[in-house]
Motif scaffolding. Structure first.
Motif, PDB file in Angstrom:
ATOM      1  N   GLU A 202      85.011  77.399 121.527  1.00  0.00           N
ATOM      2  CA  GLU A 202      85.801  76.670 121.864  1.00  0.00           C
ATOM      3  C   GLU A 202      85.990  75.244 121.239  1.00  0.00           C
ATOM      4  OE1 GLU A 202      86.303  76.463 126.254  1.00  0.00           O
ATOM      5  OE2 GLU A 202      86.052  78.490 126.235  1.00  0.00           O
ATOM      6  N   ASN A 203      84.857  74.731 121.359  1.00  0.00           N
ATOM      7  CA  ASN A 203      84.620  73.437 120.677  1.00  0.00           C
ATOM      8  C   ASN A 203      85.041  73.194 119.160  1.00  0.00           C
ATOM      9  OD1 ASN A 203      83.511  70.514 121.347  1.00  0.00           O
ATOM     10  ND2 ASN A 203      82.274  71.128 119.469  1.00  0.00           N
ATOM     11  N   GLU A 204      84.726  74.448 118.418  1.00  0.00           N
ATOM     12  CA  GLU A 204      84.735  74.292 116.998  1.00  0.00           C
ATOM     13  C   GLU A 204      86.326  74.259 116.948  1.00  0.00           C
ATOM     14  OE1 GLU A 204      84.209  76.662 112.947  1.00  0.00           O
ATOM     15  OE2 GLU A 204      82.955  77.152 114.573  1.00  0.00           O
ATOM     16  N   ARG A 205      87.148  74.933 117.471  1.00  0.00           N
ATOM     17  CA  ARG A 205      88.563  74.795 117.509  1.00  0.00           C
ATOM     18  C   ARG A 205      89.207  73.804 117.905  1.00  0.00           C
ATOM     19  NH1 ARG A 205      87.667  80.217 119.775  1.00  0.00           N
ATOM     20  NH2 ARG A 205      88.220  79.584 121.682  1.00  0.00           N
ATOM     21  N   ALA A 206      88.463  72.866 118.853  1.00  0.00           N
ATOM     22  CA  ALA A 206      89.285  71.717 119.033  1.00  0.00           C
ATOM     23  C   ALA A 206      88.929  70.243 118.229  1.00  0.00           C
ATOM     24  CB  ALA A 206      88.833  71.286 120.581  1.00  0.00           C
ATOM     25  N   LEU A 207      87.886  70.514 117.450  1.00  0.00           N
ATOM     26  CA  LEU A 207      87.378  69.243 116.490  1.00  0.00           C
ATOM     27  C   LEU A 207      88.490  68.843 115.809  1.00  0.00           C
ATOM     28  CD1 LEU A 207      83.806  70.692 115.315  1.00  0.00           C
ATOM     29  CD2 LEU A 207      84.548  69.235 117.331  1.00  0.00           C
ATOM     30  N   PRO A 208      89.521  69.420 115.382  1.00  0.00           N
ATOM     31  CA  PRO A 208      90.463  68.794 114.580  1.00  0.00           C
ATOM     32  C   PRO A 208      91.454  67.658 115.232  1.00  0.00           C
ATOM     33  CG  PRO A 208      90.621  71.183 113.963  1.00  0.00           C
ATOM     34  CD  PRO A 208      89.614  70.822 115.052  1.00  0.00           C
ATOM     35  N   ASP A 209      91.336  67.706 116.698  1.00  0.00           N
ATOM     36  CA  ASP A 209      91.800  66.864 117.475  1.00  0.00           C
ATOM     37  C   ASP A 209      91.173  65.444 117.855  1.00  0.00           C
ATOM     38  OD1 ASP A 209      93.846  68.912 117.798  1.00  0.00           O
ATOM     39  OD2 ASP A 209      93.204  69.712 119.412  1.00  0.00           O
ATOM     40  N   LEU A 210      89.938  65.444 117.326  1.00  0.00           N
ATOM     41  CA  LEU A 210      89.331  64.276 117.534  1.00  0.00           C
ATOM     42  C   LEU A 210      90.018  63.050 116.838  1.00  0.00           C
ATOM     43  CD1 LEU A 210      85.326  64.775 117.215  1.00  0.00           C
ATOM     44  CD2 LEU A 210      86.658  64.160 119.140  1.00  0.00           C
ATOM     45  N   ASP A 211      90.115  61.985 117.341  1.00  0.00           N
ATOM     46  CA  ASP A 211      90.786  60.845 117.078  1.00  0.00           C
ATOM     47  C   ASP A 211      90.048  59.715 117.272  1.00  0.00           C
ATOM     48  OD1 ASP A 211      92.575  59.251 115.383  1.00  0.00           O
ATOM     49  OD2 ASP A 211      93.963  59.454 117.357  1.00  0.00           O
ATOM     50  N   LEU A 212      88.967  59.607 117.233  1.00  0.00           N
ATOM     51  CA  LEU A 212      88.335  58.435 117.169  1.00  0.00           C
ATOM     52  C   LEU A 212      86.820  58.170 116.341  1.00  0.00           C
ATOM     53  CD1 LEU A 212      85.880  58.969 120.377  1.00  0.00           C
ATOM     54  CD2 LEU A 212      86.827  60.811 118.804  1.00  0.00           C
ATOM     55  N   PRO A 213      86.354  57.114 116.131  1.00  0.00           N
ATOM     56  CA  PRO A 213      85.192  57.093 114.998  1.00  0.00           C
ATOM     57  C   PRO A 213      84.142  57.984 115.559  1.00  0.00           C
ATOM     58  CG  PRO A 213      86.073  54.872 115.844  1.00  0.00           C
ATOM     59  CD  PRO A 213      86.659  55.699 116.638  1.00  0.00           C
ATOM     60  N   VAL A 214      83.453  58.398 114.524  1.00  0.00           N
ATOM     61  CA  VAL A 214      82.421  59.564 114.552  1.00  0.00           C
ATOM     62  C   VAL A 214      81.549  59.224 113.666  1.00  0.00           C
ATOM     63  CG1 VAL A 214      81.657  61.921 114.979  1.00  0.00           C
ATOM     64  CG2 VAL A 214      83.971  61.307 115.742  1.00  0.00           C
ATOM     65  N   ARG A 215      80.174  58.915 114.030  1.00  0.00           N
ATOM     66  CA  ARG A 215      79.155  58.788 113.227  1.00  0.00           C
ATOM     67  C   ARG A 215      78.139  59.929 113.324  1.00  0.00           C
ATOM     68  NH1 ARG A 215      75.993  54.596 110.583  1.00  0.00           N
ATOM     69  NH2 ARG A 215      74.619  55.406 109.220  1.00  0.00           N
ATOM     70  N   ILE A 216      77.787  60.706 112.580  1.00  0.00           N
ATOM     71  CA  ILE A 216      76.794  61.894 112.615  1.00  0.00           C
ATOM     72  C   ILE A 216      75.323  61.671 112.002  1.00  0.00           C
ATOM     73  CG2 ILE A 216      76.482  64.196 112.342  1.00  0.00           C
ATOM     74  CD1 ILE A 216      79.650  64.578 112.150  1.00  0.00           C
ATOM     75  N   LEU A 217      74.327  61.735 112.592  1.00  0.00           N
ATOM     76  CA  LEU A 217      72.923  61.722 111.804  1.00  0.00           C
ATOM     77  C   LEU A 217      72.315  63.095 112.178  1.00  0.00           C
ATOM     78  CD1 LEU A 217      73.210  58.513 112.028  1.00  0.00           C
ATOM     79  CD2 LEU A 217      70.848  58.263 112.716  1.00  0.00           C
ATOM     80  N   TRP A 218      71.552  63.589 110.910  1.00  0.00           N
ATOM     81  CA  TRP A 218      70.954  64.872 110.747  1.00  0.00           C
ATOM     82  C   TRP A 218      69.593  64.604 110.280  1.00  0.00           C
ATOM     83  CZ3 TRP A 218      74.477  67.907 113.441  1.00  0.00           C
ATOM     84  CH2 TRP A 218      73.963  68.893 113.964  1.00  0.00           C
ATOM     85  N   GLY A 219      68.528  65.036 110.846  1.00  0.00           N
ATOM     86  CA  GLY A 219      67.247  65.125 110.031  1.00  0.00           C
ATOM     87  C   GLY A 219      67.161  66.430 109.303  1.00  0.00           C
ATOM     88  N   THR A 220      66.913  66.121 107.806  1.00  0.00           N
ATOM     89  CA  THR A 220      66.806  67.043 106.891  1.00  0.00           C
ATOM     90  C   THR A 220      65.959  68.152 107.130  1.00  0.00           C
ATOM     91  OG1 THR A 220      65.229  65.817 105.443  1.00  0.00           O
ATOM     92  CG2 THR A 220      67.656  65.249 104.974  1.00  0.00           C
ATOM     93  N   GLU A 221      64.813  67.971 108.234  1.00  0.00           N
ATOM     94  CA  GLU A 221      63.952  69.056 108.250  1.00  0.00           C
ATOM     95  C   GLU A 221      64.301  69.651 109.613  1.00  0.00           C
ATOM     96  OE1 GLU A 221      62.161  69.869 105.620  1.00  0.00           O
ATOM     97  OE2 GLU A 221      63.028  67.977 104.612  1.00  0.00           O
ATOM     98  N   ASP A 222      65.212  69.592 110.275  1.00  0.00           N
ATOM     99  CA  ASP A 222      65.577  70.355 111.580  1.00  0.00           C
ATOM    100  C   ASP A 222      65.660  71.756 111.141  1.00  0.00           C
ATOM    101  OD1 ASP A 222      66.548  70.953 113.964  1.00  0.00           O
ATOM    102  OD2 ASP A 222      68.168  69.600 113.948  1.00  0.00           O
ATOM    103  N   THR A 223      64.545  72.442 112.071  1.00  0.00           N
ATOM    104  CA  THR A 223      64.316  73.852 111.973  1.00  0.00           C
ATOM    105  C   THR A 223      65.098  74.497 113.316  1.00  0.00           C
ATOM    106  OG1 THR A 223      62.186  73.673 112.986  1.00  0.00           O
ATOM    107  CG2 THR A 223      62.265  73.825 110.724  1.00  0.00           C
ATOM    108  N   TRP A 224      65.515  73.690 114.118  1.00  0.00           N
ATOM    109  CA  TRP A 224      66.330  74.180 115.117  1.00  0.00           C
ATOM    110  C   TRP A 224      67.805  74.299 115.097  1.00  0.00           C
ATOM    111  CZ3 TRP A 224      64.782  72.389 120.857  1.00  0.00           C
ATOM    112  CH2 TRP A 224      63.177  72.632 121.018  1.00  0.00           C
TER     113      TRP A 224
END
Length: 272
Positions: A202-224
């Motif tokens: 459900e969340n994936e289908r709704a993502l295109p409706d996001l209309d606000l600033p979004v910053r994403i950080l991701w660890g390159t070695e995340d195994t989870w």
């Protein structure tokens, strides 16, 4: 930063704390964590922001009644109710792991207004769940009856595996402690059993409706939640900015604290 307040909501007791003054910032933790993962960052930001910490229902210092559902849909409604309780209008929301899905659903489904989202190695789109996570989903009742010392050893190994670097003993103790004892042990397996994969679709289908600033950080070695998933998520979010953090696993808070604090502080300062 301690959680000194409680909010009674739908029969649950939600532990929360607030400090500082200025623009509002709300932190959301994930699973199997608590507000402890964000406490040092909230304390640092309290010098110029009104920071808010809380433990999701079924986690940390919040109530863990066995008859209460603890999936992300419940948490999103709880966050929305908390924002109203706090009297916050469009706070900046910082989230990690499952807290990302909670924050996104609160905004996209429950109508909670936010000024921005700062998302760190979040649960947001399929696929999700480590092999251990999926095993627990298949055997929740059996594992809930393990001898306490076996259960604690499992949780310690599981939590430690979220870091690319070794967690300090006191940090590992603090992260494991809420999941021990007569209340904590069954609550640990219950929150995994109640995990609802349909909410990710459900969340994936709704993502295109996001209309606000979004910053994403991701660890390159995340195994989870591997970096590939983070990149796919970022590509689905309009105008999202993705920063990959080298030598960091799922627990970026402990693996790369300087990089995370610098990125978070800079993000908020640029927006306020």
């Amino acid at each position: 930063m301690e959680l000194t307040e409680t909010f009674e909501w739908e029969g649950r007791r939600i532990a929360w704390g607030r400090a500082g003054s200025g623009p509002a910032v709300v932190f959301c933790h994930g699973t199997p964590w608590s507000s402890r993962v964000w406490a040092p960052y909230a304390e640092a930001l309290a010098e110029r922001y009104a920071v808010h910490l809380w433990d999701l229902p079924g986690y940390g210092r919040s109530s863990k009644r066995p008859d209460h559902p603890v999936h992300a849909g419940v948490h999103a409604r709880a966050l929305t109710a908390l924002l109203d309780h706090w009297g916050l209008d469009r706070p900046h929301v910082v989230a990690h792991d499952l807290g990302g899905l909670v924050a996104l659903r609160a905004h996209l489904v429950e109508g909670a207004a936010c000024s921005s989202l700062f998302l760190v190695d979040v649960v947001a789109v399929p696929p999700s769940g480590s092999p251990f996570f999926r095993f627990v989903q298949d055997h929740p009742r059996v594992l809930g009856e393990l001898p306490a010392y076996v259960h604690e050893a499992i949780v310690r190994a599981y939590v430690a595996g979220a870091s690319h670097r070794d967690l300090a003993p006191e940090v590992l103790d603090a992260l494991v402690e809420p999941w021990t004892g007569a209340e904590g042990q069954p609550a640990f397996y219950r929150q995994i059993e109640d995990y609802d994969l349909a909410l990710l679709d459900e969340n994936e289908r709704a993502l295109p409706d996001l209309d606000l600033p979004v910053r994403i950080l991701w660890g390159t070695e995340d195994t989870w939640i591997p970096l590939e998933t983070g990149r796919r998520f970022a590509a689905l979010v309009p105008r999202a900015v993705l920063t990959e953090v080298p030598e960091a696993g799922h627990l970026v808070q402990y693996d790369a604290p300087v990089a995370l604090a610098t990125a978070l502080g800079g993000w908020l300062d640029d927006l306020t």
